[in-house]
Design an enzyme around this catalytic site. Sequence first.
Site, PDB file in Angstrom:
ATOM      1  CD  GLU A  34      -8.505  26.044 -34.267  1.00  0.00           C
ATOM      2  OE1 GLU A  34      -9.722  26.168 -34.413  1.00  0.00           O
ATOM      3  OE2 GLU A  34      -7.860  26.628 -33.369  1.00  0.00           O
ATOM      4  CD  GLU A  40     -13.013  30.868 -29.951  1.00  0.00           C
ATOM      5  OE1 GLU A  40     -12.795  30.109 -30.918  1.00  0.00           O
ATOM      6  OE2 GLU A  40     -13.288  30.457 -28.818  1.00  0.00           O
ATOM      7  CG  HIS A  83      -8.306  28.220 -29.048  1.00  0.00           C
ATOM      8  ND1 HIS A  83      -9.391  28.385 -29.883  1.00  0.00           N
ATOM      9  CD2 HIS A  83      -7.846  29.467 -28.803  1.00  0.00           C
ATOM     10  CE1 HIS A  83      -9.572  29.665 -30.124  1.00  0.00           C
ATOM     11  NE2 HIS A  83      -8.649  30.343 -29.473  1.00  0.00           N
ATOM     12  CG  HIS A 143      -8.787  31.064 -33.686  1.00  0.00           C
ATOM     13  ND1 HIS A 143     -10.074  31.409 -33.422  1.00  0.00           N
ATOM     14  CD2 HIS A 143      -8.777  29.706 -33.734  1.00  0.00           C
ATOM     15  CE1 HIS A 143     -10.820  30.317 -33.332  1.00  0.00           C
ATOM     16  NE2 HIS A 143     -10.055  29.270 -33.509  1.00  0.00           N
TER      17      HIS A 143
HETATM   18 ZN   LIG Z   1     -10.737  27.309 -33.353  1.00  0.00          ZN
END
Ligand SMILES: [Zn+2]
Length: 270
Positions: free
Chosen positions: A191, A43, A186, A45
């Site tokens: 992260e 996905e 996100h 990022h």
């Molecule tokens: Zn993530």
Amino acid sequence: MSATTSTTSTRMDHMTWEDLDARVKTGVQGGPPIVILPTGALEQHGPHLPLGTDAMMPTMLAERVAAKIDGLVAPTLSYGYKSQPKSGGGNHMPGCAALDGNTYTLMVRDLICDFARHGLTRIVLFDGHMENQMFLTEASDLALRMLKAEGIEGTRIVKLGYWIMIDEPLEEMLFPEGLISWELEHAAVMETSAMMYLAPDLVRADKIPDHPPAEFPPYDVYPFDPHSVCHSGALSSAAGASPEKGKALVEALVPSLARQIAGAFGMECA
Ligand SMILES: [Zn+2]
């Protein structure tokens, strides 16, 4: 790799079948070793983090956790359910490749069943991608039903996201100026910080985004209009990220995740 290393490895895919069988038969605190299945996604990022972030994060944490509980780490499920606009930016973005919910559920169900059939009845679904959550629940339910029909009893599945042990002190450390919302995190501070510490070579520090948080209506629309939001792929600014924050986060999460997981199986954690 020496024989000693392979029998004490945490990675299932590095072991021989005999090593694995011996580990199951020897057991840990009255049962088989806990097997952790990291579940992630491919996905986007943001412009600065790799597509595999949601798979790498639980994998790297699982290896550290498994070492503390004498557990095993199964090969990561690096594809997951589709990225959603409000939590992952959306599956329309280049590089997102995902599975239909049904496909994903059945993949996880099949793996749970095979682990249990070989005596690995203490199973952890260790998630790094929020969109997978209810499909992991469904996979667990279907697997338990199937195992029961086969006469295989005693399987226990624990499902958790690696983020569940981020408590208030960690939140304050990550966001000294206040957290906007976890859903908009996100590819943002948490992260990015963790990846700067765990996999610095994969982070494009020169491309860390700094922009206001994405704005969404309070409802969902299908089909989603990709032009309805303008964002970098990160849903809020990652400018506050640092490897120091990532180190503090990982060092706090690993022992508390190990304690929770061991406790969920009635085990003591060293
Ligand atoms: Zn993530």
